[in-house]
Scaffold this motif. Structure first.
Motif, PDB file in Angstrom:
ATOM      1  N   PRO A  62       0.838  -1.208   0.000  1.00 16.77           N
ATOM      2  CA  PRO A  62       0.000   0.000   0.000  1.00 16.77           C
ATOM      3  C   PRO A  62       0.872   1.256   0.000  1.00 16.77           C
ATOM      4  O   PRO A  62       2.021   1.239   0.463  1.00 16.77           O
ATOM      5  CB  PRO A  62      -0.791  -0.121   1.315  1.00 16.77           C
ATOM      6  CG  PRO A  62       0.056  -0.987   2.196  1.00 16.77           C
ATOM      7  CD  PRO A  62       0.737  -1.958   1.271  1.00 16.77           C
ATOM      8  N   GLY A  63       0.343   2.326  -0.526  1.00 18.72           N
ATOM      9  CA  GLY A  63       1.149   3.549  -0.610  1.00 18.72           C
ATOM     10  C   GLY A  63       2.159   3.418  -1.735  1.00 18.72           C
ATOM     11  O   GLY A  63       1.796   3.230  -2.901  1.00 18.72           O
ATOM     12  N   LEU A  64       3.421   3.507  -1.391  1.00 17.83           N
ATOM     13  CA  LEU A  64       4.480   3.325  -2.391  1.00 17.83           C
ATOM     14  C   LEU A  64       4.694   1.847  -2.655  1.00 17.83           C
ATOM     15  O   LEU A  64       5.045   1.081  -1.741  1.00 17.83           O
ATOM     16  CB  LEU A  64       5.795   3.952  -1.911  1.00 17.83           C
ATOM     17  CG  LEU A  64       5.871   5.484  -1.830  1.00 17.83           C
ATOM     18  CD1 LEU A  64       7.224   5.907  -1.278  1.00 17.83           C
ATOM     19  CD2 LEU A  64       5.647   6.099  -3.205  1.00 17.83           C
ATOM     20  N   SER A  65       4.492   1.420  -3.889  1.00 17.07           N
ATOM     21  CA  SER A  65       4.738   0.030  -4.245  1.00 17.07           C
ATOM     22  C   SER A  65       6.227  -0.199  -4.433  1.00 17.07           C
ATOM     23  O   SER A  65       7.043   0.739  -4.414  1.00 17.07           O
ATOM     24  CB  SER A  65       4.002  -0.312  -5.535  1.00 17.07           C
ATOM     25  OG  SER A  65       4.608   0.382  -6.640  1.00 17.07           O
ATOM     26  N   GLY A  66       6.588  -1.458  -4.635  1.00 18.58           N
ATOM     27  CA  GLY A  66       7.988  -1.771  -4.895  1.00 18.58           C
ATOM     28  C   GLY A  66       8.507  -1.072  -6.142  1.00 18.58           C
ATOM     29  O   GLY A  66       9.660  -0.622  -6.194  1.00 18.58           O
ATOM     30  N   LEU A  67       7.642  -0.996  -7.182  1.00 19.40           N
ATOM     31  CA  LEU A  67       8.060  -0.313  -8.415  1.00 19.40           C
ATOM     32  C   LEU A  67       8.263   1.182  -8.166  1.00 19.40           C
ATOM     33  O   LEU A  67       9.164   1.801  -8.741  1.00 19.40           O
ATOM     34  CB  LEU A  67       7.022  -0.535  -9.514  1.00 19.40           C
ATOM     35  CG  LEU A  67       6.797  -1.995  -9.945  1.00 19.40           C
ATOM     36  CD1 LEU A  67       5.782  -2.051 -11.093  1.00 19.40           C
ATOM     37  CD2 LEU A  67       8.105  -2.654 -10.353  1.00 19.40           C
ATOM     38  N   ASP A  68       7.423   1.782  -7.289  1.00 18.20           N
ATOM     39  CA  ASP A  68       7.598   3.202  -6.950  1.00 18.20           C
ATOM     40  C   ASP A  68       8.923   3.431  -6.226  1.00 18.20           C
ATOM     41  O   ASP A  68       9.602   4.436  -6.446  1.00 18.20           O
ATOM     42  CB  ASP A  68       6.439   3.678  -6.055  1.00 18.20           C
ATOM     43  CG  ASP A  68       5.106   3.688  -6.796  1.00 18.20           C
ATOM     44  OD1 ASP A  68       5.133   3.909  -8.028  1.00 18.20           O
ATOM     45  OD2 ASP A  68       4.055   3.477  -6.156  1.00 18.20           O
ATOM     46  N   VAL A  69       9.290   2.485  -5.368  1.00 20.76           N
ATOM     47  CA  VAL A  69      10.575   2.598  -4.665  1.00 20.76           C
ATOM     48  C   VAL A  69      11.729   2.553  -5.666  1.00 20.76           C
ATOM     49  O   VAL A  69      12.693   3.311  -5.567  1.00 20.76           O
ATOM     50  CB  VAL A  69      10.716   1.481  -3.606  1.00 20.76           C
ATOM     51  CG1 VAL A  69      12.122   1.475  -3.010  1.00 20.76           C
ATOM     52  CG2 VAL A  69       9.680   1.653  -2.508  1.00 20.76           C
ATOM     53  N   LEU A  70      11.628   1.675  -6.652  1.00 17.14           N
ATOM     54  CA  LEU A  70      12.693   1.576  -7.657  1.00 17.14           C
ATOM     55  C   LEU A  70      12.837   2.862  -8.468  1.00 17.14           C
ATOM     56  O   LEU A  70      13.919   3.171  -8.958  1.00 17.14           O
ATOM     57  CB  LEU A  70      12.415   0.402  -8.600  1.00 17.14           C
ATOM     58  CG  LEU A  70      12.636  -0.998  -8.030  1.00 17.14           C
ATOM     59  CD1 LEU A  70      12.194  -2.051  -9.035  1.00 17.14           C
ATOM     60  CD2 LEU A  70      14.103  -1.208  -7.668  1.00 17.14           C
ATOM     61  N   ARG A  71      11.729   3.592  -8.610  1.00 10.97           N
ATOM     62  CA  ARG A  71      11.769   4.842  -9.382  1.00 10.97           C
ATOM     63  C   ARG A  71      12.333   6.005  -8.559  1.00 10.97           C
ATOM     64  O   ARG A  71      12.653   7.054  -9.110  1.00 10.97           O
ATOM     65  CB  ARG A  71      10.371   5.203  -9.862  1.00 10.97           C
ATOM     66  CG  ARG A  71       9.775   4.229 -10.876  1.00 10.97           C
ATOM     67  CD  ARG A  71       8.465   4.766 -11.415  1.00 10.97           C
ATOM     68  NE  ARG A  71       7.835   3.797 -12.327  1.00 10.97           N
ATOM     69  CZ  ARG A  71       6.872   2.955 -11.979  1.00 10.97           C
ATOM     70  NH1 ARG A  71       6.419   2.976 -10.711  1.00 10.97           N
ATOM     71  NH2 ARG A  71       6.352   2.123 -12.844  1.00 10.97           N
ATOM     72  N   ALA A  72      12.474   5.858  -7.259  1.00 14.62           N
ATOM     73  CA  ALA A  72      12.882   6.959  -6.376  1.00 14.62           C
ATOM     74  C   ALA A  72      14.357   7.314  -6.603  1.00 14.62           C
ATOM     75  O   ALA A  72      15.186   6.444  -6.897  1.00 14.62           O
ATOM     76  CB  ALA A  72      12.658   6.580  -4.918  1.00 14.62           C
ATOM     77  N   PRO A  73      14.738   8.589  -6.472  1.00 12.53           N
ATOM     78  CA  PRO A  73      16.123   9.037  -6.698  1.00 12.53           C
ATOM     79  C   PRO A  73      17.183   8.293  -5.886  1.00 12.53           C
ATOM     80  O   PRO A  73      18.277   8.031  -6.414  1.00 12.53           O
ATOM     81  CB  PRO A  73      16.073  10.525  -6.309  1.00 12.53           C
ATOM     82  CG  PRO A  73      14.649  10.926  -6.560  1.00 12.53           C
ATOM     83  CD  PRO A  73      13.830   9.728  -6.202  1.00 12.53           C
ATOM     84  N   PRO A  74      16.924   7.915  -4.593  1.00  9.90           N
ATOM     85  CA  PRO A  74      17.986   7.228  -3.851  1.00  9.90           C
ATOM     86  C   PRO A  74      18.467   5.935  -4.491  1.00  9.90           C
ATOM     87  O   PRO A  74      19.552   5.451  -4.172  1.00  9.90           O
ATOM     88  CB  PRO A  74      17.327   6.951  -2.479  1.00  9.90           C
ATOM     89  CG  PRO A  74      16.279   8.004  -2.347  1.00  9.90           C
ATOM     90  CD  PRO A  74      15.760   8.211  -3.737  1.00  9.90           C
ATOM     91  N   LEU A  75      17.691   5.365  -5.395  1.00  5.76           N
ATOM     92  CA  LEU A  75      18.091   4.102  -6.010  1.00  5.76           C
ATOM     93  C   LEU A  75      18.807   4.289  -7.353  1.00  5.76           C
ATOM     94  O   LEU A  75      19.256   3.312  -7.955  1.00  5.76           O
ATOM     95  CB  LEU A  75      16.877   3.185  -6.221  1.00  5.76           C
ATOM     96  CG  LEU A  75      16.501   2.337  -4.990  1.00  5.76           C
ATOM     97  CD1 LEU A  75      15.754   3.149  -3.965  1.00  5.76           C
ATOM     98  CD2 LEU A  75      15.726   1.097  -5.403  1.00  5.76           C
ATOM     99  N   HIS A  76      18.918   5.527  -7.818  1.00  8.67           N
ATOM    100  CA  HIS A  76      19.476   5.735  -9.152  1.00  8.67           C
ATOM    101  C   HIS A  76      20.960   5.380  -9.225  1.00  8.67           C
ATOM    102  O   HIS A  76      21.431   4.829 -10.220  1.00  8.67           O
ATOM    103  CB  HIS A  76      19.253   7.190  -9.588  1.00  8.67           C
ATOM    104  CG  HIS A  76      17.805   7.490  -9.867  1.00  8.67           C
ATOM    105  ND1 HIS A  76      17.345   8.760 -10.159  1.00  8.67           N
ATOM    106  CD2 HIS A  76      16.708   6.681  -9.903  1.00  8.67           C
ATOM    107  CE1 HIS A  76      16.027   8.720 -10.350  1.00  8.67           C
ATOM    108  NE2 HIS A  76      15.622   7.470 -10.201  1.00  8.67           N
TER     109      HIS A  76
END
Length: 421
Positions: A62-76
């Motif tokens: 719920p909220g941020l999905s795993g795919l949303d986490v992968l899109r986040a800047p800290p993971l770039h």
């Protein structure tokens, strides 16, 4: 148990408390350090505080999905591995996660042996990426040092070639110049004697035959004797000045070859070396000029040839004084130790050097000053001597003034004096 000498850390991100508890117990039992995150937002906070070796990331939350986490800047720009953790994700979600940078995936329910094998593979992947990144940085640093050394060697060879050419030319010019200057002194004496003799003969002729005055005047006009008598001292003076200027050029050209050949090296303390030079050069500044001196609490030692360093530093200090022109200004001189280098900074508040002239400052015979009073070899010689000590001269300038930075290797406190050939 884990095969790694350093205990890897795993971040388990799942909204199911039961699954987190089971996975954490399994990984801890196998020798891993484990952190937990209950959703995507807390996962991003955990990643920001301290990145793990592996993140086990649930896709459906719920909220941020795993795919949303992968899109986040800290993971770039991450170095750790990401394993997608899914029970009902479609193949499209898994493919999207892999496209976003995930390294692997595992479907719930899973076999313990399968999960642990994938975790070990992911840790190896992380360690290999870290090692490759560290090796790349080391290679880049080594390459930068090599390029810096190469530029220094090229510059030293360039100056060395000019120095050898200049010294050879100076040798061949010096002998005939000696003849010219010696003959010029004799010519001055002869010219004075001939003038005295002509004047005496004229006086005797006028006394013996007063009617010859008109004839004498006609002869003087015909041979322009009055003009010659007026011009001759100035011509001889200018010729002597020109010869002395050539002699100065020859002397400085010969100085270029001096370098560090057969120069006695000793441990020198830069504060004690520079302070008297600053005090001495201050008399060259326009009245009202402020000279600021800065030194560290402790001595700054280098290995050097005293005469050569004095010559180079005096040239740089004189340039700072002359840069002010006739108007009072400010000169700042400091000595410091920076890392493995001794640093001397000489900054003036003069009008600065035009940007187009900066690349040519060390070229032989290049000068921005009046050519009748400056040869244009001062910076060339200073660079030659500083480079011979393993150092370099850096010059920056703008409308607010010019800053000259001299870098020399700090002494290793070698005992006794050595000689470089």
């Amino acid at each position: 148990m884990t095969e790694f000498p350093e205990q890897p850390e795993i971040l388990v991100v799942d909204d199911s408390a039961a699954i987190r508890s089971y996975v954490v117990a399994l990984l801890s039992q196998d020798g891993y350090r484990v952190r937990e995150a209950v959703d995507g937002a807390s996962a991003l906070v955990a990643l920001t505080s301290a990145p793990p070796d592996v993140m086990l990331l649930d896709v459906e939350m719920p909220g941020l999905s795993g795919l949303d986490v992968l899109r986040a800047p800290p993971l770039h720009d991450r170095m750790y591995s990401v394993i997608l953790f899914t029970s009902q994700g479609t193949h499209e979600q898994i493919a999207a996660g892999l496209d976003l940078g995930a390294d692997d995936y595992i479907v719930k329910p899973f076999q313990e042996i399968d999960l642990l094998a994938r975790i070990r593979a992911a840790v190896r992947n992380t360690r290999q990426k870290t090692a490759l990144t560290r090796a790349r940085h080391e290679i880049e640093q080594t390459l930068a040092k090599l390029q810096k050394t190469q530029r220094k060697l090229v510059e030293q060879e360039k100056v060395g070639a000019v120095a050898r050419l200049a010294a050879g030319a100076a040798h061949y010019i010096n002998n005939p110049l000696g003849f010219v200057m010696s003959n010029l002194s004799t010519l001055e004496r002869y010219a004075f004697a001939l003038q005295q003799h002509a004047n005496a003969l004229t006086d005797l002729l006028r006394a013996a035959d007063p009617d010859s005055a008109q004839a004498i005047l006609q002869l003087e006009k015909k041979h322009r004797l009055r003009q010659i008598n007026l011009d001759l001292p100035a011509l001889l003076y200018e010729t002597r000045e020109g010869g002395q200027r050539i002699a100065l050029i020859v002397q400085q050209m010969a100085q270029l070859e001096l370098g560090l050949a057969n120069q006695a090296m000793q441990e020198l303390e830069l504060v004690g070396l520079m302070k008297p030079l600053v005090d001495m050069i201050t008399v060259l500044t326009p009245p009202g000029t402020q000279v600021h001196w800065s030194q560290p609490e402790h001595g700054v030692f280098v290995q050097g040839a005293l005469t050569l360093l004095n010559t180079a530093l005096v040239a740089l200090l004189k340039n700072a004084c002359e840069a002010l022109g006739s108007a009072p200004g400010t000169i700042n001189v400091s000595v410091a130790a920076q890392g493995e280098l001794a640093e001397i900074v000489i900054a003036d508040s003069g009008p600065g050097i035009p940007p187009e002239n900066l690349p040519s400052l060390f070229d032989p015979f290049f000068t921005t000053k009046a050519p009748d009073s400056h040869v244009g070899l001062g910076l060339t010689i200073a660079q030659r001597f500083i480079a011979g000590h393993g150092g370099r001269i850096l010059i920056s300038s703008d409308a607010s003034g010019t800053c000259v930075r001299v870098e020399l290797p700090l002494s290793r406190h070698l005992a006794g004096a050595t000689t470089l050939n």
